[in-house]
Design a protein around this motif. Structure first.
Motif, PDB file in Angstrom:
ATOM      1  N   GLU A 418       0.830  -1.201   0.000  1.00 41.53           N
ATOM      2  CA  GLU A 418       0.000   0.000   0.000  1.00 41.53           C
ATOM      3  C   GLU A 418       0.868   1.256   0.000  1.00 41.53           C
ATOM      4  OE1 GLU A 418      -2.477  -0.466   3.379  1.00 41.53           O
ATOM      5  OE2 GLU A 418      -3.915  -1.811   2.391  1.00 41.53           O
ATOM      6  N   ARG A 419       1.955   1.222   0.802  1.00 42.01           N
ATOM      7  CA  ARG A 419       2.858   2.369   0.797  1.00 42.01           C
ATOM      8  C   ARG A 419       3.535   2.532  -0.562  1.00 42.01           C
ATOM      9  NH1 ARG A 419       5.776   1.117   6.650  1.00 42.01           N
ATOM     10  NH2 ARG A 419       3.980   1.687   7.962  1.00 42.01           N
ATOM     11  N   SER A 420       3.945   1.392  -1.124  1.00 42.78           N
ATOM     12  CA  SER A 420       4.591   1.442  -2.439  1.00 42.78           C
ATOM     13  C   SER A 420       3.621   1.950  -3.500  1.00 42.78           C
ATOM     14  CB  SER A 420       5.113   0.048  -2.813  1.00 42.78           C
ATOM     15  OG  SER A 420       5.649   0.039  -4.115  1.00 42.78           O
ATOM     16  N   GLU A 421       2.380   1.458  -3.416  1.00 40.19           N
ATOM     17  CA  GLU A 421       1.380   1.910  -4.385  1.00 40.19           C
ATOM     18  C   GLU A 421       1.087   3.386  -4.212  1.00 40.19           C
ATOM     19  OE1 GLU A 421      -2.006  -0.591  -3.948  1.00 40.19           O
ATOM     20  OE2 GLU A 421      -1.177  -2.189  -5.208  1.00 40.19           O
ATOM     21  N   ALA A 422       1.086   3.863  -2.958  1.00 39.88           N
ATOM     22  CA  ALA A 422       0.861   5.285  -2.725  1.00 39.88           C
ATOM     23  C   ALA A 422       1.988   6.109  -3.353  1.00 39.88           C
ATOM     24  CB  ALA A 422       0.757   5.557  -1.231  1.00 39.88           C
ATOM     25  N   ARG A 423       3.247   5.631  -3.181  1.00 41.98           N
ATOM     26  CA  ARG A 423       4.370   6.341  -3.804  1.00 41.98           C
ATOM     27  C   ARG A 423       4.268   6.286  -5.315  1.00 41.98           C
ATOM     28  NH1 ARG A 423       7.339   3.722   0.383  1.00 41.98           N
ATOM     29  NH2 ARG A 423       7.970   2.083  -1.081  1.00 41.98           N
ATOM     30  N   TYR A 424       3.954   5.092  -5.830  1.00 40.62           N
ATOM     31  CA  TYR A 424       3.804   4.950  -7.283  1.00 40.62           C
ATOM     32  C   TYR A 424       2.692   5.856  -7.804  1.00 40.62           C
ATOM     33  CZ  TYR A 424       1.558   3.021 -11.432  1.00 40.62           C
ATOM     34  OH  TYR A 424       0.945   2.876 -12.627  1.00 40.62           O
ATOM     35  N   ARG A 425       1.552   5.873  -7.082  1.00 37.03           N
ATOM     36  CA  ARG A 425       0.434   6.683  -7.528  1.00 37.03           C
ATOM     37  C   ARG A 425       0.799   8.165  -7.510  1.00 37.03           C
ATOM     38  NH1 ARG A 425      -2.954   5.941 -10.954  1.00 37.03           N
ATOM     39  NH2 ARG A 425      -3.077   3.819 -10.126  1.00 37.03           N
ATOM     40  N   GLY A 426       1.571   8.575  -6.473  1.00 43.32           N
ATOM     41  CA  GLY A 426       1.995   9.966  -6.432  1.00 43.32           C
ATOM     42  C   GLY A 426       2.894  10.316  -7.600  1.00 43.32           C
ATOM     43  N   LEU A 427       3.856   9.416  -7.913  1.00 42.22           N
ATOM     44  CA  LEU A 427       4.741   9.659  -9.053  1.00 42.22           C
ATOM     45  C   LEU A 427       3.985   9.598 -10.364  1.00 42.22           C
ATOM     46  CD1 LEU A 427       7.823   7.520  -7.920  1.00 42.22           C
ATOM     47  CD2 LEU A 427       7.651  10.018  -7.933  1.00 42.22           C
ATOM     48  N   PHE A 428       3.080   8.617 -10.459  1.00 43.35           N
ATOM     49  CA  PHE A 428       2.322   8.422 -11.696  1.00 43.35           C
ATOM     50  C   PHE A 428       1.421   9.624 -11.978  1.00 43.35           C
ATOM     51  CE2 PHE A 428      -1.270   6.580 -14.114  1.00 43.35           C
ATOM     52  CZ  PHE A 428      -0.570   5.979 -15.145  1.00 43.35           C
ATOM     53  N   GLU A 429       0.658  10.029 -10.951  1.00 42.17           N
ATOM     54  CA  GLU A 429      -0.271  11.136 -11.151  1.00 42.17           C
ATOM     55  C   GLU A 429       0.452  12.471 -11.235  1.00 42.17           C
ATOM     56  OE1 GLU A 429      -3.427  11.251 -11.778  1.00 42.17           O
ATOM     57  OE2 GLU A 429      -3.748   9.085 -11.672  1.00 42.17           O
ATOM     58  N   GLY A 430       1.617  12.587 -10.558  1.00 41.67           N
ATOM     59  CA  GLY A 430       2.324  13.862 -10.554  1.00 41.67           C
ATOM     60  C   GLY A 430       3.255  14.062 -11.730  1.00 41.67           C
ATOM     61  N   SER A 431       3.328  13.091 -12.628  1.00 40.94           N
ATOM     62  CA  SER A 431       4.226  13.213 -13.782  1.00 40.94           C
ATOM     63  C   SER A 431       3.813  14.384 -14.670  1.00 40.94           C
ATOM     64  CB  SER A 431       4.216  11.913 -14.589  1.00 40.94           C
ATOM     65  OG  SER A 431       4.954  12.072 -15.780  1.00 40.94           O
ATOM     66  N   LEU A 432       4.807  15.155 -15.135  1.00 37.46           N
ATOM     67  CA  LEU A 432       4.521  16.264 -16.052  1.00 37.46           C
ATOM     68  C   LEU A 432       4.119  15.764 -17.422  1.00 37.46           C
ATOM     69  CD1 LEU A 432       7.448  18.682 -15.122  1.00 37.46           C
ATOM     70  CD2 LEU A 432       5.081  18.738 -14.321  1.00 37.46           C
ATOM     71  N   ASP A 433       4.482  14.522 -17.762  1.00 39.23           N
ATOM     72  CA  ASP A 433       4.089  13.918 -19.029  1.00 39.23           C
ATOM     73  C   ASP A 433       2.847  13.065 -18.818  1.00 39.23           C
ATOM     74  OD1 ASP A 433       6.229  15.034 -20.323  1.00 39.23           O
ATOM     75  OD2 ASP A 433       7.532  13.295 -20.037  1.00 39.23           O
ATOM     76  N   GLY A 434       2.058  12.917 -19.874  1.00 38.11           N
ATOM     77  CA  GLY A 434       0.925  12.003 -19.816  1.00 38.11           C
ATOM     78  C   GLY A 434       1.408  10.567 -19.893  1.00 38.11           C
ATOM     79  N   LEU A 435       0.886   9.706 -19.007  1.00 39.45           N
ATOM     80  CA  LEU A 435       1.283   8.307 -18.959  1.00 39.45           C
ATOM     81  C   LEU A 435       0.058   7.427 -19.158  1.00 39.45           C
ATOM     82  CD1 LEU A 435       3.696   8.400 -15.884  1.00 39.45           C
ATOM     83  CD2 LEU A 435       4.311   8.514 -18.295  1.00 39.45           C
TER      84      LEU A 435
END
Length: 776
Positions: A418-435
């Motif tokens: 859950e912590r890893s997913e939270a970090r991943y989600r933060g990086l994923f959603e906060g990316s300046l590029d569309g993913l």
């Protein structure tokens, strides 16, 4: 149909003369053509018209025809149509036309327009009859196809409603879009097969529960089952599930088959499924396996143990014992000691509440995870699940059986995940590029971050296919994510990205393969917004255009002023008698010639004049002209050249080729000043795809290359980039700035390119590329 009064009359001689004058044209016309007098008499009809109307008498009337509207089958009056045409309105109708001289009616397009006499009055009507048999046949086939579609739809509904299995289809939001009679009656308790449309399972489950609030077990179907719709969509493949629970107070067990559902364009729109009632089969299977269940669990899963709770006896038996000393396989203890003495204080209330629900009959299944102290005094997580297996005659549970397992590692891993997913989600959603994460086989969007959703213009693009069209517009089809992922690493492509229903956005896209948890492959697509960059490019291009325009205006003003000022002076001196008029006229004529020469150069730089293009051998042309230039070269300047052994044919006029050579020679002489060397070479060169992509003026294929090199003063990068702009010159005040502009205009006129390579104090090389004439 509207009518107009007929103004003016025509004598019979007018229409007769027209018929005789145009008889040959009418008879040879490929479509049916008729000439009709104002009273409706058909004066002339060609063979094509006779085939559609039928071979009738020599003299017949337009009113003898029967005309029906092709679509509505409403009758049309021939004389009304004739009157409307005589009134000046062109008449056109798709109709069924019949006559007394043929069987049946022919589908035709009938067009009528007025023939006017020399005095302007209506002389008659010209009619064109076009055969529409093919169109009519297609319409009949379409109607038959629609009829068969309705029959097949009725047959499908009848088949689905008369099978005992439950059949349905759902959209991506789990709302029904189809339900058969068995599903409506056996599971949903719906009024008919139309009621489920647009609703979910939860709607009917809640309605059933609300209708029997006194019985919590009235409807529990699907309460403890997995979300099979979501699993089917994630798997993107047909799947099979077991689903169970109470329906109308009776236990129901279904064998369910589900599969993803796509529209004709391949876009995922939901799931389809069917379910078969196997309650009796499952009951028999459970009875056969229950007696061996605890032993099998203990043998197959060393860290799982079975428990059996004798409610009346107050004893719980565990097999094997997790707290024993190893000498025995089972241990029995009182429920108070077993249930609550070792359970973490924070978890006791939840455990007591669920046990109370088991005992009062409101819940038949116990499924909970709680913390328990082991024999070493450490807290560990235990998953415990069980169900009532025996009731007394009063339907009171007297035996509960289940299994338990130490899931400490799993719970800790879950927390870490859950912590890893939270970090991943933060990086994923906060990316300046569309993913975007796309499914491997389906290529539909599985996951999209906020920037990707913004670029695609869709809040929920999940389940859609992403479309990537090259911005250049050269591709006839979009680039697939699979093709993009196969490109070299970090290779980016400028494309328009969109999903069905969304607006396209200009982006820089790249893709690569990735492995999802579980070994499943996926495609990660990165989208970088190009809109700001394109805007900057547009602004830069506009700036360059304005700078070139400013240079052009300044140069034209300077050059024209240099020409017009002397003209004005000589004109005034001649007018007031200060100089002899003949001398003044001579000077004025010289200025006019200079102005005309300047104008011609400007026109040639912007758009070369049209001339007859010759098939010119550049080798022979250069051999002849370079000899002349070498003889007339200024003292101290050396001219040398290298020509190929074979001819080099190009499509260019002799005059334009001479203009190009003389301008390049003039620039080279100025660059080397009093002493220097000028070299001219002619060669053949093959332009490949990479070179063509870098220079839009070029295409793949063979080219003739004229290269003029001098060892003169050279140019810096700014000067070189602007060398072909009109009136831009580094030879101020000696140069007009039109030489290379004229060269560039002529070369591009013949689908060629001008390439300039120069460095300060190291000379200049100008390469002229002209397509090699085909066949040479």
């Amino acid at each position: 149909m509207h009518h107009r009064s007929v103004h003016g009359t025509a004598s019979p001689m007018d229409i007769s003369s027209f018929v005789e004058a145009h008889r040959g044209i009418v008879m040879d016309f490929p479509k049916g053509m008729t000439v009709i007098s104002p009273d409706g008499s058909v004066l002339l009809a060609n063979r094509a018209a006779s085939l559609l109307i039928g071979d009738g008498p020599i003299s017949w009337s337009f009113k003898d025809l029967s005309i029906l509207d092709l679509m509505t089958q409403e009758p049309l009056s021939p004389m009304d149509m004739l009157s409307q045409a005589l009134g000046g309105d062109n008449v056109e109708a798709n109709c069924l036309m019949g006559s007394p001289w043929r069987e049946g009616q022919a589908p035709v397009n009938l067009t009528l327009w007025r023939l006017s006499s020399p005095t302007g009055g209506p002389m008659g009507v010209m009619g064109i009859i076009t055969d529409l048999s093919d169109l009519w046949e297609k319409q009949m086939k379409l109607a038959e196809s629609e009829r068969r579609h309705r029959e097949l739809s009725t047959l499908l509904r009848s088949m689905c409603d008369n099978v005992p299995d439950m059949i349905w289809a759902k959209d991506l939001n789990k709302r029904y879009i189809f339900a058969n009679r068995a599903l409506a009656e056996k599971l949903l308790n719906a009024r008919d097969t139309d009621e489920p449309i647009g609703k979910t399972d939860i709607f009917f489950a809640q309605r059933e529960r609300d209708s029997h609030p006194e019985d919590p077990q009235w409807h529990t179907f699907g309460e403890i089952c997995q979300d099979s719709d979501l699993l089917t969509i994630q798997a993107m493949a047909p799947s099979r599930f077991d689903e169970w629970g109470n329906v109308k107070g009776q236990f129901l067990f279904l064998d369910v088959h589900k599969a993803p559902f796509f529209d004709p364009n391949g876009v995922l729109i939901g799931t389809v499924g069917c379910g078969r009632d196997i309650t009796r089969e499952k009951a028999m299977e459970m009875e056969l396996t229950e007696s061996r269940k605890r032993l099998r669990l203990a043998m197959e899963c060393g860290d799982i143990y079975a428990w059996d709770w004798d409610v009346d006896g107050g004893k719980i038996t565990l097999t094997p014992s997790p707290w024993g000393d190893g000498n025995g396989d089972e241990v029995s203890m009182g429920e108070d000691d077993m249930l609550f003495s070792r359970i973490h204080p924070d978890d006791q209330e939840a455990v007591r509440s669920k046990i109370a629900q088991i005992l009062d009959g409101s819940r038949s299944v116990f499924d909970h995870v709680f913390r328990r102290r082991n024999r070493l005094g450490e807290w560990e997580w235990i998953w415990c699940k069980g169900a009532v297996t025996q009731w007394d005659p009063e339907a009171r549970p007297i035996r509960v059986t289940g299994v338990a397992r130490d899931v400490t590692d799993r719970m800790e891993a879950t927390v870490r995940l859950e912590r890893s997913e939270a970090r991943y989600r933060g990086l994923f959603e906060g990316s300046l590029d569309g993913l975007l994460v796309l499914g491997w086989r389906s290529s539909v969007i599985v996951e999209a971050n906020a920037e990707a959703r913004r670029l695609l213009g869709k809040n929920d693009p999940i389940g859609h296919k992403v479309l990537l069209y090259p911005i250049s517009g050269e591709a006839a089809r979009p680039i697939s994510p699979d093709e993009l992922a196969q490109r070299p690493t970090a290779s980016r492509v400028e494309v328009f990205a969109s999903v069905p229903g969304g607006a396209p956005s200009p982006v820089e896209a790249s893709a690569k393969w990735m492995e999802l948890p579980g070994g499943e492959r996926a495609i990660l697509v990165t989208l970088r917004d190009l809109a700001p960059i394109l805007k900057m490019k547009t602004q830069l291009l506009q700036s360059h255009k304005m700078r070139a325009l400013s240079t052009l205006a300044e140069g034209m003003g300077h050059e024209l002023n240099n020409i017009l000022s002397p003209l004005q002076g000589y004109a005034e001196m001649g007018l007031y008698g200060n100089l002899h008029p003949i001398l003044c006229f001579e000077k004025i004529l010289e200025g006019v010639k200079r102005a005309r020469e300047l104008t011609m150069k400007l026109m040639m730089a912007a758009h070369p004049p049209k001339s007859t293009a010759d098939l010119l051998d550049l080798r022979e042309f250069l051999q002849r002209h370079l000899s002349i230039l070498a003889e007339s070269a200024p003292d101290g300047i050396e001219l040398s050249w290298t020509l190929p052994d074979e001819p080099a044919w190009a499509v260019i006029s002799m005059e334009h080729a001479r203009q190009i050579l003389l301008h390049l020679w003039s620039n080279a002489i100025w660059a080397v000043e009093d002493k220097g060397k000028v070299t001219v070479t002619l060669s053949l060169e093959e332009i490949d795809a990479t070179q063509a992509a870098m220079d839009p003026s070029l295409s793949e294929g063979p080219y003739c290359v004229i290269q003029v090199t001098d060892d003169g003063c050279g140019m810096d990068e700014t000067t070189r980039n602007r060398a072909t702009e009109p009136f831009f010159s580094s030879r101020v005040p000696l140069g007009s700035g039109l030489g290379l502009s004229v060269v560039h205009g002529l070369v591009t006129h013949y689908r060629g390119s001008v390439i300039i390579d120069s460095k300060p104090n190291r000379g200049t090389t100008v390469r002229i590329l002209l397509p090699l004439a085909r066949g040479h």
